[in-house]
Motif scaffolding. Structure first.
Motif, PDB file in Angstrom:
ATOM      1  N   LEU A 173     -11.428  12.107  -8.826  1.00 48.82           N
ATOM      2  CA  LEU A 173     -10.602  10.938  -9.148  1.00 48.82           C
ATOM      3  C   LEU A 173      -9.225  11.126  -8.514  1.00 48.82           C
ATOM      4  N   ASP A 174      -8.922  10.287  -7.525  1.00 48.70           N
ATOM      5  CA  ASP A 174      -7.695  10.388  -6.743  1.00 48.70           C
ATOM      6  C   ASP A 174      -6.516   9.780  -7.503  1.00 48.70           C
ATOM      7  N   ASP A 175      -5.310  10.207  -7.157  1.00 45.87           N
ATOM      8  CA  ASP A 175      -4.078   9.621  -7.719  1.00 45.87           C
ATOM      9  C   ASP A 175      -4.112   9.592  -9.238  1.00 45.87           C
ATOM     10  N   PHE A 176      -4.664  10.644  -9.832  1.00 44.82           N
ATOM     11  CA  PHE A 176      -4.876  10.617 -11.281  1.00 44.82           C
ATOM     12  C   PHE A 176      -3.562  10.552 -12.040  1.00 44.82           C
ATOM     13  N   ALA A 230      -3.747  19.566  -7.198  1.00 42.63           N
ATOM     14  CA  ALA A 230      -2.428  18.933  -7.199  1.00 42.63           C
ATOM     15  C   ALA A 230      -2.094  18.568  -5.767  1.00 42.63           C
ATOM     16  N   GLU A 231      -1.707  17.320  -5.532  1.00 39.73           N
ATOM     17  CA  GLU A 231      -1.401  16.912  -4.161  1.00 39.73           C
ATOM     18  C   GLU A 231       0.077  16.651  -3.957  1.00 39.73           C
ATOM     19  N   GLY A 232       0.507  16.687  -2.706  1.00 42.61           N
ATOM     20  CA  GLY A 232       1.915  16.466  -2.401  1.00 42.61           C
ATOM     21  C   GLY A 232       2.776  17.677  -2.708  1.00 42.61           C
TER      22      GLY A 232
HETATM   23 CA    CA Z   1      -3.999  10.832  -3.704  1.00 46.08          CA
END
Ligand code: CA
Ligand code: C2E
Ligand code: CA
Ligand code: CA
Length: 273
Positions: A173-176, A230-232
Protein backbone atom coordinates in the motif's frame (compact mmCIF):
# COMPACT_ATOMS: atom_id res chain seq x y z
CA UNK A 1 -20.00 42.77 -10.92
CA UNK A 2 -17.80 43.58 -13.90
CA UNK A 3 -14.77 42.42 -11.95
CA UNK A 4 -16.63 39.24 -11.14
CA UNK A 5 -17.32 38.68 -14.79
CA UNK A 6 -13.69 39.34 -15.68
CA UNK A 7 -12.62 36.80 -13.15
CA UNK A 8 -15.08 34.33 -14.61
CA UNK A 9 -13.69 34.99 -18.10
CA UNK A 10 -10.15 34.60 -16.84
CA UNK A 11 -11.10 31.40 -15.08
CA UNK A 12 -12.68 30.15 -18.26
CA UNK A 13 -9.56 30.96 -20.27
CA UNK A 14 -7.40 29.15 -17.77
CA UNK A 15 -9.62 26.09 -17.87
CA UNK A 16 -9.54 26.22 -21.62
CA UNK A 17 -5.78 26.41 -21.64
CA UNK A 18 -5.53 23.59 -19.16
CA UNK A 19 -7.76 21.43 -21.31
CA UNK A 20 -5.71 22.24 -24.40
CA UNK A 21 -2.48 21.41 -22.59
CA UNK A 22 -3.96 18.12 -21.38
CA UNK A 23 -5.06 17.33 -24.87
CA UNK A 24 -1.64 18.17 -26.25
CA UNK A 25 0.15 16.05 -23.64
CA UNK A 26 -2.18 13.19 -24.48
CA UNK A 27 -1.27 13.40 -28.17
CA UNK A 28 2.44 13.59 -27.42
CA UNK A 29 2.22 10.65 -25.02
CA UNK A 30 0.39 8.63 -27.65
CA UNK A 31 3.29 9.28 -30.05
CA UNK A 32 5.85 8.50 -27.34
CA UNK A 33 4.28 5.09 -26.81
CA UNK A 34 4.82 4.34 -30.50
CA UNK A 35 8.25 5.91 -30.81
CA UNK A 36 11.50 4.44 -29.61
CA UNK A 37 13.52 5.83 -26.75
CA UNK A 38 11.31 8.59 -25.31
CA UNK A 39 9.94 6.43 -22.52
CA UNK A 40 12.15 4.54 -20.12
CA UNK A 41 12.13 3.13 -16.63
CA UNK A 42 14.32 4.29 -13.73
CA UNK A 43 14.95 2.21 -10.62
CA UNK A 44 15.36 3.40 -7.05
CA UNK A 45 17.12 1.04 -4.61
CA UNK A 46 15.25 -0.42 -1.63
CA UNK A 47 17.59 -0.85 1.29
CA UNK A 48 17.11 -3.15 4.29
CA UNK A 49 17.23 -0.96 7.40
CA UNK A 50 19.07 -3.45 9.58
CA UNK A 51 21.76 -4.72 7.20
CA UNK A 52 21.90 -1.82 4.70
CA UNK A 53 21.73 -4.46 1.95
CA UNK A 54 19.97 -3.56 -1.30
CA UNK A 55 17.00 -5.89 -1.38
CA UNK A 56 15.31 -4.58 -4.51
CA UNK A 57 14.20 -1.52 -6.44
CA UNK A 58 11.09 0.46 -7.35
CA UNK A 59 10.45 0.98 -11.06
CA UNK A 60 9.51 4.57 -11.96
CA UNK A 61 8.56 5.62 -15.46
CA UNK A 62 10.52 8.40 -17.22
CA UNK A 63 9.60 10.44 -20.27
CA UNK A 64 12.06 12.53 -22.24
CA UNK A 65 10.10 14.54 -24.79
CA UNK A 66 12.00 15.70 -27.94
CA UNK A 67 11.38 19.41 -27.27
CA UNK A 68 10.14 19.63 -23.67
CA UNK A 69 12.85 17.39 -22.26
CA UNK A 70 12.06 15.59 -19.01
CA UNK A 71 8.35 15.51 -18.19
CA UNK A 72 7.44 14.58 -14.60
CA UNK A 73 5.22 11.54 -14.02
CA UNK A 74 3.14 13.77 -11.74
CA UNK A 75 2.27 15.63 -14.94
CA UNK A 76 1.58 12.83 -17.41
CA UNK A 77 0.36 9.89 -15.29
CA UNK A 78 -2.94 11.68 -14.56
CA UNK A 79 -3.34 12.40 -18.28
CA UNK A 80 -2.58 8.76 -19.11
CA UNK A 81 -5.23 7.71 -16.60
CA UNK A 82 -8.01 9.86 -18.00
CA UNK A 83 -7.18 9.16 -21.65
CA UNK A 84 -7.00 5.38 -21.49
CA UNK A 85 -3.26 5.32 -22.24
CA UNK A 86 -2.36 4.08 -18.76
CA UNK A 87 -2.87 0.43 -19.67
CA UNK A 88 -0.34 0.58 -22.48
CA UNK A 89 2.04 2.71 -20.41
CA UNK A 90 1.62 0.43 -17.39
CA UNK A 91 2.31 -2.67 -19.47
CA UNK A 92 5.42 -1.03 -20.91
CA UNK A 93 6.77 -0.34 -17.39
CA UNK A 94 5.83 -3.81 -16.14
CA UNK A 95 7.51 -5.54 -19.09
CA UNK A 96 10.71 -3.48 -18.74
CA UNK A 97 10.80 -4.08 -15.00
CA UNK A 98 10.29 -7.83 -15.40
CA UNK A 99 12.98 -8.08 -18.08
CA UNK A 100 15.33 -6.32 -15.67
CA UNK A 101 14.20 -8.34 -12.64
CA UNK A 102 14.69 -11.69 -14.32
CA UNK A 103 18.41 -10.93 -14.56
CA UNK A 104 18.60 -10.24 -10.82
CA UNK A 105 16.92 -13.20 -9.15
CA UNK A 106 16.25 -12.65 -5.47
CA UNK A 107 15.87 -8.88 -5.78
CA UNK A 108 12.38 -7.52 -5.24
CA UNK A 109 11.10 -5.40 -8.08
CA UNK A 110 8.26 -3.02 -7.19
CA UNK A 111 5.97 -1.66 -9.90
CA UNK A 112 3.34 1.07 -9.47
CA UNK A 113 -0.14 0.06 -10.56
CA UNK A 114 -2.67 2.77 -11.26
CA UNK A 115 -6.33 2.64 -10.16
CA UNK A 116 -7.52 2.30 -13.76
CA UNK A 117 -5.36 -0.76 -14.34
CA UNK A 118 -6.57 -2.53 -11.21
CA UNK A 119 -10.18 -1.78 -12.02
CA UNK A 120 -9.89 -3.59 -15.36
CA UNK A 121 -11.00 -7.22 -14.92
CA UNK A 122 -8.60 -8.23 -17.75
CA UNK A 123 -5.59 -6.86 -15.87
CA UNK A 124 -4.59 -9.99 -13.88
CA UNK A 125 -4.40 -12.12 -17.04
CA UNK A 126 -2.43 -9.39 -18.83
CA UNK A 127 0.02 -9.26 -15.94
CA UNK A 128 0.41 -13.04 -15.78
CA UNK A 129 1.15 -13.15 -19.49
CA UNK A 130 3.95 -10.58 -19.05
CA UNK A 131 5.39 -12.80 -16.30
CA UNK A 132 5.27 -15.85 -18.59
CA UNK A 133 6.70 -13.98 -21.55
CA UNK A 134 9.64 -12.54 -19.55
CA UNK A 135 10.23 -15.48 -17.19
CA UNK A 136 9.97 -13.21 -14.15
CA UNK A 137 9.29 -15.06 -10.86
CA UNK A 138 6.09 -13.84 -9.24
CA UNK A 139 7.76 -14.02 -5.81
CA UNK A 140 10.13 -11.25 -6.86
CA UNK A 141 7.39 -8.92 -8.03
CA UNK A 142 5.65 -6.44 -5.78
CA UNK A 143 2.74 -4.26 -6.87
CA UNK A 144 2.41 -0.81 -5.32
CA UNK A 145 -1.16 0.37 -5.15
CA UNK A 146 -2.65 3.52 -3.68
CA UNK A 147 -5.58 3.64 -1.34
CA UNK A 148 -7.84 5.53 -3.74
CA UNK A 149 -7.79 2.54 -6.09
CA UNK A 150 -9.69 0.42 -3.69
CA UNK A 151 -12.42 2.90 -2.93
CA UNK A 152 -14.62 2.70 -5.98
CA UNK A 153 -14.56 -0.90 -7.08
CA UNK A 154 -13.93 -3.04 -4.08
CA UNK A 155 -14.93 -6.36 -5.63
CA UNK A 156 -12.77 -6.21 -8.76
CA UNK A 157 -9.82 -4.87 -6.77
CA UNK A 158 -10.15 -7.52 -4.11
CA UNK A 159 -10.37 -10.44 -6.53
CA UNK A 160 -7.38 -9.12 -8.52
CA UNK A 161 -5.30 -8.75 -5.36
CA UNK A 162 -6.29 -12.23 -4.22
CA UNK A 163 -5.34 -13.71 -7.62
CA UNK A 164 -1.95 -11.98 -7.48
CA UNK A 165 -1.21 -13.24 -4.00
CA UNK A 166 -2.12 -16.80 -4.92
CA UNK A 167 0.71 -16.64 -7.45
CA UNK A 168 3.11 -15.32 -4.82
CA UNK A 169 3.10 -11.70 -5.97
CA UNK A 170 3.30 -9.21 -3.11
CA UNK A 171 1.10 -6.18 -2.55
CA UNK A 172 2.24 -2.89 -1.02
CA UNK A 173 0.00 0.00 0.00
CA UNK A 174 1.72 3.14 -1.32
CA UNK A 175 1.63 6.60 0.30
CA UNK A 176 0.24 5.04 3.46
CA UNK A 177 -1.27 7.40 5.98
CA UNK A 178 -2.31 10.09 3.51
CA UNK A 179 -5.75 8.70 2.66
CA UNK A 180 -8.71 9.23 4.90
CA UNK A 181 -9.47 5.59 5.57
CA UNK A 182 -6.04 3.96 5.58
CA UNK A 183 -6.83 1.71 8.51
CA UNK A 184 -9.96 0.33 6.89
CA UNK A 185 -7.91 -0.92 3.94
CA UNK A 186 -5.65 -2.93 6.18
CA UNK A 187 -8.46 -5.08 7.39
CA UNK A 188 -10.28 -5.34 4.07
CA UNK A 189 -7.53 -6.08 1.58
CA UNK A 190 -4.73 -8.62 1.43
CA UNK A 191 -1.59 -6.50 1.87
CA UNK A 192 2.02 -7.52 2.55
CA UNK A 193 3.57 -4.13 3.14
CA UNK A 194 2.78 -0.52 3.83
CA UNK A 195 4.91 2.30 2.47
CA UNK A 196 4.90 5.17 4.92
CA UNK A 197 4.44 8.38 2.99
CA UNK A 198 7.28 10.86 2.55
CA UNK A 199 5.34 13.54 4.39
CA UNK A 200 5.82 11.67 7.69
CA UNK A 201 9.47 10.98 7.00
CA UNK A 202 10.21 14.61 6.15
CA UNK A 203 9.03 15.74 9.60
CA UNK A 204 10.93 13.14 11.60
CA UNK A 205 12.76 14.90 14.41
CA UNK A 206 13.15 13.92 18.00
CA UNK A 207 10.05 15.08 19.82
CA UNK A 208 7.92 15.62 16.71
CA UNK A 209 4.49 13.97 16.50
CA UNK A 210 5.63 12.16 13.35
CA UNK A 211 7.89 9.94 15.47
CA UNK A 212 4.87 8.72 17.44
CA UNK A 213 2.82 8.26 14.26
CA UNK A 214 5.50 6.22 12.50
CA UNK A 215 6.02 4.17 15.65
CA UNK A 216 2.29 3.40 15.82
CA UNK A 217 2.12 2.52 12.10
CA UNK A 218 5.07 0.15 12.43
CA UNK A 219 3.58 -1.61 15.46
CA UNK A 220 0.25 -1.95 13.72
CA UNK A 221 1.80 -3.30 10.51
CA UNK A 222 4.01 -5.78 12.34
CA UNK A 223 1.10 -6.98 14.47
CA UNK A 224 -0.71 -7.74 11.22
CA UNK A 225 2.33 -9.49 9.72
CA UNK A 226 3.06 -6.73 7.28
CA UNK A 227 6.41 -5.17 6.49
CA UNK A 228 7.08 -1.46 6.48
CA UNK A 229 9.00 0.63 3.97
CA UNK A 230 9.72 4.29 4.64
CA UNK A 231 10.08 6.42 1.53
CA UNK A 232 11.65 9.81 0.93
CA UNK A 233 14.56 9.16 3.30
CA UNK A 234 16.97 12.04 2.69
CA UNK A 235 19.11 12.34 5.81
CA UNK A 236 21.09 9.89 7.92
CA UNK A 237 19.23 11.20 10.97
CA UNK A 238 15.92 10.11 9.40
CA UNK A 239 17.43 6.73 8.54
CA UNK A 240 18.65 6.34 12.11
CA UNK A 241 15.25 7.12 13.63
CA UNK A 242 13.40 4.90 11.12
CA UNK A 243 15.76 2.01 11.82
CA UNK A 244 15.27 2.49 15.55
CA UNK A 245 11.50 2.47 15.00
CA UNK A 246 11.96 -0.93 13.27
CA UNK A 247 11.03 -0.02 9.72
CA UNK A 248 12.09 -2.92 7.51
CA UNK A 249 13.12 -1.12 4.34
CA UNK A 250 14.29 2.39 3.51
CA UNK A 251 14.14 4.25 0.23
CA UNK A 252 15.21 7.76 -0.69
CA UNK A 253 17.80 10.17 -2.00
CA UNK A 254 20.06 9.41 0.98
CA UNK A 255 20.82 6.08 -0.69
CA UNK A 256 20.21 6.89 -4.32
CA UNK A 257 18.04 8.82 -6.74
CA UNK A 258 16.20 6.66 -9.27
CA UNK A 259 18.90 5.41 -11.69
CA UNK A 260 18.93 3.72 -15.07
CA UNK A 261 19.03 0.01 -15.76
CA UNK A 262 22.80 -0.26 -16.17
CA UNK A 263 23.35 1.65 -12.93
CA UNK A 264 20.89 -0.40 -10.90
CA UNK A 265 22.54 -3.59 -12.16
CA UNK A 266 25.89 -2.33 -10.91
CA UNK A 267 24.21 -1.24 -7.69
CA UNK A 268 22.72 -4.70 -7.12
CA UNK A 269 26.19 -6.13 -7.50
CA UNK A 270 27.84 -3.59 -5.22
CA UNK A 271 25.96 -0.67 -3.64
CA UNK A 272 28.01 2.50 -3.29
CA UNK A 273 26.46 4.83 -0.75
CA1 CA B 1 4.79 6.65 -2.45
P1 C2E C 1 5.50 7.32 -5.75
O1 C2E C 1 5.08 5.96 -6.22
O2 C2E C 1 5.15 7.70 -4.36
O3 C2E C 1 7.08 7.36 -6.01
C1 C2E C 1 8.00 8.02 -5.20
C2 C2E C 1 8.41 9.36 -5.78
O4 C2E C 1 9.26 10.02 -4.84
C3 C2E C 1 9.21 9.27 -7.07
O5 C2E C 1 8.90 10.42 -7.86
C4 C2E C 1 10.65 9.34 -6.55
O6 C2E C 1 11.58 9.77 -7.52
C5 C2E C 1 10.50 10.35 -5.44
N1 C2E C 1 11.54 10.21 -4.41
C6 C2E C 1 12.29 9.13 -4.12
N2 C2E C 1 13.12 9.37 -3.07
C7 C2E C 1 12.88 10.65 -2.69
C8 C2E C 1 13.45 11.51 -1.67
O7 C2E C 1 14.32 11.13 -0.89
N3 C2E C 1 12.93 12.77 -1.58
C9 C2E C 1 11.95 13.22 -2.41
N4 C2E C 1 11.53 14.49 -2.26
N5 C2E C 1 11.42 12.45 -3.39
C10 C2E C 1 11.87 11.18 -3.53
P2 C2E C 1 8.56 10.31 -9.41
O8 C2E C 1 9.43 9.30 -10.08
O9 C2E C 1 8.55 11.71 -9.95
O10 C2E C 1 7.09 9.72 -9.43
C11 C2E C 1 6.00 10.45 -8.92
C12 C2E C 1 4.77 9.60 -8.85
O11 C2E C 1 4.32 9.23 -10.17
C13 C2E C 1 4.97 8.26 -8.12
O12 C2E C 1 4.89 8.45 -6.72
C14 C2E C 1 3.82 7.45 -8.67
O13 C2E C 1 2.63 7.75 -8.00
C15 C2E C 1 3.74 7.95 -10.11
N6 C2E C 1 4.47 7.02 -10.99
C16 C2E C 1 5.78 6.97 -11.32
N7 C2E C 1 6.03 5.94 -12.16
C17 C2E C 1 4.85 5.31 -12.36
C18 C2E C 1 4.45 4.15 -13.14
O14 C2E C 1 5.25 3.48 -13.81
N8 C2E C 1 3.12 3.83 -13.10
C19 C2E C 1 2.21 4.55 -12.34
N9 C2E C 1 0.93 4.15 -12.35
N10 C2E C 1 2.56 5.61 -11.62
C20 C2E C 1 3.87 5.99 -11.62
CA1 CA D 1 5.32 3.94 -5.44
CA1 CA E 1 2.69 9.26 -4.62
Amino acid sequence: KAAGRNRAVLYHDQMDQQLQTQHWIEGELRKALKADGQLSVAYQPLVAASSQQTVGAEALVRWTHPTLGRVSPARFIPVAETSGLIEELGTFVLRQACKMGVRHQGKRIAVNISPTQLRNPAFPQALFSVLRETGMSPENLELEITESILLDDEKTANSALTAFREKGIRIALDDFGTGYSSLNYLKRYPVDRIKIDQSFVRQLNEGHASVAIVQALVSLAHAMNMDVTAEGVETSEQARILTQLRCNTLQGYLFSHPIDEAEISAWFAEPEY
